[in-house]
Write a protein that holds these residues in place. Structure first.
Motif, PDB file in Angstrom:
ATOM      1  N   GLY A   1       0.832  -1.201   0.000  1.00 49.16           N
ATOM      2  CA  GLY A   1       0.000   0.000   0.000  1.00 49.16           C
ATOM      3  C   GLY A   1       0.866   1.248   0.000  1.00 49.16           C
ATOM      4  O   GLY A   1       1.769   1.412  -0.819  1.00 49.16           O
ATOM      5  N   HIS A   2       0.625   2.136   0.965  1.00 43.62           N
ATOM      6  CA  HIS A   2       1.389   3.393   1.021  1.00 43.62           C
ATOM      7  C   HIS A   2       2.759   3.225   1.662  1.00 43.62           C
ATOM      8  O   HIS A   2       3.493   4.204   1.831  1.00 43.62           O
TER       9      HIS A   2
ATOM     10  N   ASN B   1      -0.036   3.731  -8.373  1.00 46.82           N
ATOM     11  CA  ASN B   1      -0.378   4.884  -7.541  1.00 46.82           C
ATOM     12  C   ASN B   1       0.122   4.705  -6.112  1.00 46.82           C
ATOM     13  O   ASN B   1       0.655   5.644  -5.505  1.00 46.82           O
ATOM     14  N   GLU B   2      -0.061   3.495  -5.561  1.00 51.55           N
ATOM     15  CA  GLU B   2       0.415   3.248  -4.196  1.00 51.55           C
ATOM     16  C   GLU B   2       1.939   3.339  -4.129  1.00 51.55           C
ATOM     17  O   GLU B   2       2.499   3.868  -3.157  1.00 51.55           O
TER      18      GLU B   2
ATOM     19  N   GLU C   1       3.841   5.160  -6.013  1.00 48.26           N
ATOM     20  CA  GLU C   1       4.195   6.577  -6.109  1.00 48.26           C
ATOM     21  C   GLU C   1       4.077   7.260  -4.747  1.00 48.26           C
ATOM     22  O   GLU C   1       4.953   8.036  -4.348  1.00 48.26           O
ATOM     23  N   VAL C   2       2.991   6.953  -4.019  1.00 50.83           N
ATOM     24  CA  VAL C   2       2.817   7.527  -2.683  1.00 50.83           C
ATOM     25  C   VAL C   2       3.900   7.024  -1.741  1.00 50.83           C
ATOM     26  O   VAL C   2       4.469   7.795  -0.947  1.00 50.83           O
ATOM     27  N   ALA C   3       4.204   5.730  -1.796  1.00 46.74           N
ATOM     28  CA  ALA C   3       5.231   5.163  -0.917  1.00 46.74           C
ATOM     29  C   ALA C   3       6.594   5.787  -1.186  1.00 46.74           C
ATOM     30  O   ALA C   3       7.350   6.094  -0.254  1.00 46.74           O
TER      31      ALA C   3
ATOM     32  N   ASP D   1       4.129  -3.520  -4.169  1.00 47.44           N
ATOM     33  CA  ASP D   1       2.694  -3.374  -4.420  1.00 47.44           C
ATOM     34  C   ASP D   1       2.453  -3.396  -5.919  1.00 47.44           C
ATOM     35  O   ASP D   1       3.309  -2.981  -6.714  1.00 47.44           O
TER      36      ASP D   1
ATOM     37  N   LYS E   1       6.683   9.263   0.350  1.00 51.93           N
ATOM     38  CA  LYS E   1       6.856   9.224   1.799  1.00 51.93           C
ATOM     39  C   LYS E   1       8.287   8.853   2.180  1.00 51.93           C
ATOM     40  O   LYS E   1       8.852   9.395   3.132  1.00 51.93           O
TER      41      LYS E   1
END
Length: 267
Positions: A96-97, A121-122, A124-126, A117, A129
């Motif tokens: 996930g993130h 999109n996940e 990219e978010v990870a 993952d 972060k």
């Protein structure tokens, strides 16, 4: 003559209560309440005493690190008799993130974390972060980034033998999906015997990335826990050594830790 008594008045009756919308009330079916309330000591996300060593990675909002992550991280980093070293490489499949992998990498209690993952999109978010956390660590004087590797891929298919993963975590997916991911990774079989030096024969190379995995940490939905327990038992490859129930935001979460049998253990 006798005085005339006043006639007794009839007792007053309570006024009838008329629903504001009679038709709507009469047609509304009875539905029993399905929401279950929990009585939890303290705040819902307050970590327990054994979880105090875990905290949100630097540079990220503290509310992003929940009590569920606390428990999963503690189970991943714990050491038992079957673990020869406290150094671990953990693969978080379906990350996930990426918060769990980032928290593990920032804690220093694992050697490296690999976050995988299937969703771009996940990932990219990870990655965003991870970049924020590394920037915060650099401001604190860190000379190297966190030992975390974020990858786009389908479960264990994104791992390679050089990762040397010894702990696999799968959290936040349904029991059926979880079992398919573990089976595809070859984790429905006991830990194979070491091959003799120079022996190129043996099992299929597709399972080599998880050949060294000795522990699973799983977080299926509470309703799917029996299915996951049954799979672990039926494979005869895993022994459940820890289970924890976490109540977070009025939802139940179950974390299961299992140790892998060696091939000789079932002969």
């Amino acid at each position: 003559s006798a005085p005339m008594s006043a006639p007794m008045s009839a007792p007053m009756s309570a006024p009838s209560i008329v629903p504001r919308c009679p038709d709507r009330v009469s047609r509304r079916p009875h539905r029993p309440c399905t929401r279950v309330g929990f009585s939890v000591k303290g705040e819902p996300d307050t970590p327990s005493r054994e979880e105090l060593g875990w905290r949100c990675p630097p540079g990220l909002p503290p509310k992003a690190w929940s009590s569920r992550f606390h428990v999963l991280a503690d189970m991943i980093a714990s050491t038992d008799a079957s673990t020869s070293s406290s150094s671990k490489v953990v693969a978080d499949l379906g990350c996930g993130h990426g918060m769990l992998a980032l928290g593990l990498a920032a804690s220093g209690r694992v050697t490296r974390a690999v976050a995988v993952d299937v969703s771009p999109n996940e990932i990219e978010v990870a990655n965003a972060k991870a970049a924020r956390a590394n920037e915060a660590l650099a401001r604190l004087g860190a000379t190297s980034p966190m030992p975390v590797d974020v990858r786009l891929g389908d479960g264990a298919g994104a791992l390679v033998p050089e990762d040397a993963a010894d702990v696999v975590c799968v959290a936040g997916v349904g029991g059926g999906t979880m079992i398919k991911m573990l089976t595809a990774a070859g984790l429905d079989k006991p830990k194979p015997k070491p091959k003799p030096a120079g022996d190129g024969t043996g099992d299929d190379d597709g399972d080599d990335a998880c050949v060294g995995v000795t522990r699973l940490v799983l977080n299926p939905p509470a309703t799917d826990v029996p299915e996951v327990r049954a799979w672990l038992y039926e494979t005869n490859a895993w022994v459940i050594n820890d289970e924890r129930l976490v109540v977070e935001n009025e939802q139940m979460h179950v974390a299961v830790s299992a140790t892998r049998r060696a091939a000789s253990d079932r002969e």
